[in-house]
Design an enzyme around this catalytic site. Structure first.
Site, mmCIF file in Angstrom:
data_model
loop_
_atom_site.group_PDB
_atom_site.id
_atom_site.type_symbol
_atom_site.label_atom_id
_atom_site.label_comp_id
_atom_site.label_asym_id
_atom_site.label_seq_id
_atom_site.Cartn_x
_atom_site.Cartn_y
_atom_site.Cartn_z
ATOM 1 N N ALA A 148 27.271 74.007 -11.011
ATOM 2 C CA ALA A 148 27.465 75.317 -11.630
ATOM 3 C C ALA A 148 26.259 76.177 -11.270
ATOM 4 O O ALA A 148 25.184 75.655 -10.952
ATOM 5 C CB ALA A 148 27.584 75.154 -13.139
ATOM 6 N N GLU A 201 22.072 67.386 -14.747
ATOM 7 C CA GLU A 201 21.968 68.365 -15.843
ATOM 8 C C GLU A 201 20.842 68.104 -16.820
ATOM 9 O O GLU A 201 20.185 69.049 -17.273
ATOM 10 C CB GLU A 201 23.307 68.428 -16.612
ATOM 11 C CG GLU A 201 24.425 69.147 -15.874
ATOM 12 C CD GLU A 201 25.228 68.231 -14.965
ATOM 13 O OE1 GLU A 201 24.815 67.072 -14.759
ATOM 14 O OE2 GLU A 201 26.277 68.670 -14.469
ATOM 15 N N GLU A 256 31.768 67.035 -10.748
ATOM 16 C CA GLU A 256 32.814 67.175 -11.768
ATOM 17 C C GLU A 256 34.112 67.719 -11.152
ATOM 18 O O GLU A 256 35.208 67.307 -11.516
ATOM 19 C CB GLU A 256 32.307 68.069 -12.905
ATOM 20 C CG GLU A 256 31.183 67.387 -13.687
ATOM 21 C CD GLU A 256 30.437 68.321 -14.614
ATOM 22 O OE1 GLU A 256 29.993 69.402 -14.166
ATOM 23 O OE2 GLU A 256 30.293 67.991 -15.802
ATOM 24 N N GLY A 271 28.439 70.306 -11.504
ATOM 25 C CA GLY A 271 29.818 70.805 -11.436
ATOM 26 C C GLY A 271 30.534 70.434 -10.145
ATOM 27 O O GLY A 271 31.769 70.392 -10.113
HETATM 28 N N1 CAA Z 1 23.123 77.227 -8.613
HETATM 29 C C1 CAA Z 1 22.691 78.361 -8.010
HETATM 30 N N2 CAA Z 1 22.148 78.384 -6.779
HETATM 31 C C2 CAA Z 1 22.047 77.213 -6.123
HETATM 32 C C3 CAA Z 1 22.478 75.996 -6.685
HETATM 33 C C4 CAA Z 1 23.051 76.035 -7.993
HETATM 34 N N3 CAA Z 1 23.531 74.934 -8.599
HETATM 35 N N4 CAA Z 1 22.229 74.995 -5.806
HETATM 36 C C5 CAA Z 1 21.667 75.575 -4.730
HETATM 37 N N5 CAA Z 1 21.567 76.915 -4.915
HETATM 38 C C6 CAA Z 1 21.003 77.904 -3.988
HETATM 39 C C7 CAA Z 1 19.485 77.859 -3.970
HETATM 40 O O1 CAA Z 1 18.946 78.589 -5.061
HETATM 41 C C8 CAA Z 1 19.202 78.485 -2.629
HETATM 42 O O2 CAA Z 1 19.335 79.876 -2.741
HETATM 43 P P1 CAA Z 1 18.245 80.875 -2.036
HETATM 44 O O3 CAA Z 1 18.368 80.549 -0.559
HETATM 45 O O4 CAA Z 1 18.734 82.226 -2.400
HETATM 46 O O5 CAA Z 1 16.929 80.491 -2.593
HETATM 47 C C9 CAA Z 1 20.342 77.994 -1.758
HETATM 48 O O6 CAA Z 1 21.370 77.579 -2.662
HETATM 49 C C10 CAA Z 1 19.965 76.811 -0.920
HETATM 50 O O7 CAA Z 1 19.415 75.824 -1.763
HETATM 51 P P2 CAA Z 1 18.033 75.076 -1.472
HETATM 52 O O8 CAA Z 1 17.099 75.962 -0.719
HETATM 53 O O9 CAA Z 1 17.533 74.517 -2.768
HETATM 54 O O10 CAA Z 1 18.537 73.918 -0.491
HETATM 55 P P3 CAA Z 1 17.908 72.469 -0.294
HETATM 56 O O11 CAA Z 1 18.617 71.857 0.850
HETATM 57 O O12 CAA Z 1 16.422 72.544 -0.280
HETATM 58 O O13 CAA Z 1 18.298 71.673 -1.644
HETATM 59 C C11 CAA Z 1 19.787 70.938 -3.362
HETATM 60 C C12 CAA Z 1 19.633 71.415 -1.917
HETATM 61 C C13 CAA Z 1 19.104 69.582 -3.558
HETATM 62 C C14 CAA Z 1 21.292 70.806 -3.654
HETATM 63 C C15 CAA Z 1 19.147 71.964 -4.322
HETATM 64 O O14 CAA Z 1 19.636 73.267 -3.981
HETATM 65 C C16 CAA Z 1 19.456 71.735 -5.754
HETATM 66 O O15 CAA Z 1 18.853 70.846 -6.365
HETATM 67 N N6 CAA Z 1 20.376 72.521 -6.330
HETATM 68 C C17 CAA Z 1 20.721 72.425 -7.728
HETATM 69 C C18 CAA Z 1 21.611 71.217 -7.975
HETATM 70 C C19 CAA Z 1 21.906 71.085 -9.458
HETATM 71 O O16 CAA Z 1 21.035 70.905 -10.269
HETATM 72 N N7 CAA Z 1 23.196 71.163 -9.805
HETATM 73 C C20 CAA Z 1 23.660 71.049 -11.159
HETATM 74 C C21 CAA Z 1 23.757 72.398 -11.782
HETATM 75 S S1 CAA Z 1 24.047 72.300 -13.511
HETATM 76 C C22 CAA Z 1 25.724 72.085 -13.662
HETATM 77 O O17 CAA Z 1 26.447 71.909 -12.712
HETATM 78 C C23 CAA Z 1 26.210 72.124 -15.084
HETATM 79 C C24 CAA Z 1 27.611 71.697 -15.284
HETATM 80 O O18 CAA Z 1 27.917 70.533 -15.331
HETATM 81 C C25 CAA Z 1 28.619 72.697 -15.545
#
Ligand code: CAA
Length: 261
Positions: free
Chosen positions: A63, A131, A111, A108
């Site tokens: 998400a 999360e 999920e 998500g």
């Molecule tokens: N939400 C918003 N933006 C996201 C995102 C997310 N979940 N995951 C990645 N992005 C964005 C980053 O902010 C980045 O944007 P910018 O270029 O504008 O800075 C772009 O995507 C590329 O990401 P990274 O530079 O971080 O890429 P990476 O290869 O270095 O890392 C990754 C990849 C490990 C997936 C890392 O992006 C990451 O950890 N993302 C978050 C993953 C996460 O925590 N997901 C769970 C979200 S909570 C949820 O989902 C709740 C639920 O159950 C409903």
């Protein structure tokens, strides 16, 4: 649609979540488009749906954390419901859905994959429920579907530790059915979908209903559900044609469009 592509070839539709700049993260707009795209499927013609992610790196990276970062408790609850409602629509779609997980399937994203009937992935896929590291619970069905899929002990370990796992571990714990080199993933999903689509659609739909709804029941009620669905297949075109052709050694002729008989 800005974030969803829907392509249909024959009886197989492929839905691509296409927001690669954010690794296909699910914000409200993506969820709304996903919902509309599912509603737009022509279920008289489509017999199997594939869901995958756009770009090179990611199925869905979760998400949208930016959008969630300022939500109130009430808004958080509503955002969870928005995701849950769409994913439940996918889970209960009458036709089978295959998740072709091409990279990150986090939060998500995992999920979403779990709301599909079948998960296959690329060898660079990464799964996890990160999360609790962000101060929230999984919110689009993760606490429920992960425990049902891999068992409560493994689900609790993955969710409490927020540890990501790679494709080989996802295969070992039964989160995915098969792992492919990246370039072979979509062809493998299409081949599986075509294999499903050539079977009798009333029977395939009845199998999905029997398995999904039966798992929520006690065994006696589940078997009664199966009996009803088994019986519902008789006197249909597919059953008469399928069994008749087996007896006469002919090839069955499929119906051009789906109807309930
Ligand atoms: N939400 C918003 N933006 C996201 C995102 C997310 N979940 N995951 C990645 N992005 C964005 C980053 O902010 C980045 O944007 P910018 O270029 O504008 O800075 C772009 O995507 C590329 O990401 P990274 O530079 O971080 O890429 P990476 O290869 O270095 O890392 C990754 C990849 C490990 C997936 C890392 O992006 C990451 O950890 N993302 C978050 C993953 C996460 O925590 N997901 C769970 C979200 S909570 C949820 O989902 C709740 C639920 O159950 C409903």
């Amino acid at each position: 649609m800005a974030f969803i592509q829907l392509e249909t070839q024959g009886a197989v539709a492929t839905l691509t979540i296409d927001r690669p700049k954010a690794l296909n993260a699910l914000n409200s707009a993506v969820l709304e488009e996903l919902d509309a795209a599912i509603d737009a499927l022509d279920l008289s013609a489509v017999r199997c749906l594939i869901i995958t992610g756009g770009g090179e790196k990611s199925f869905v990276a979760g998400a949208d954390i930016g959008e969630m970062s300022t939500l109130t408790k009430a808004e958080g609850t509503a955002f969870g419901k928005k995701g849950n409602d769409v994913f439940r629509k996918i889970e209960t779609l009458p036709i089978p859905v295959i998740a072709a997980v091409n990279g990150f399937a986090l939060g998500g994203g995992n999920e979403l994959a779990m709301s599909c009937d079948i998960r296959i992935c690329s060898d660079n896929a990464v799964f996890g429920q990160p999360e609790v590291g962000l101060g929230i619970t999984p919110g689009f069905g993760g606490t429920q579907r992960l425990a049902r899929l891999v068992g409560p002990g493994m689900a609790k370990q993955l969710i409490y530790t927020a540890r990501n796992i790679k494709a080989d571990e996802a295969l070992r714990i039964g989160l995915v059915n098969a792992v492919y080199p990246v370039e072979e993933l979509l062809p493998a999903a299409q081949k599986m979908a075509a294999g499903i689509a050539k079977n009798a659609p009333i029977a395939v739909r009845a199998c999905k209903k029997a398995i999904n709804e039966g798992l929520e029941l006690g065994m006696d009620d589940a078997l009664a559900l199966e009996e009803g669905l088994f019986g519902s297949c008789f006197e249909t075109h597919d059953q008469i044609e399928g069994m008749g052709c087996f007896m006469s050694r002919e090839k069955p002729k499929p119906k051009p469009v789906f109807t309930n008989n």
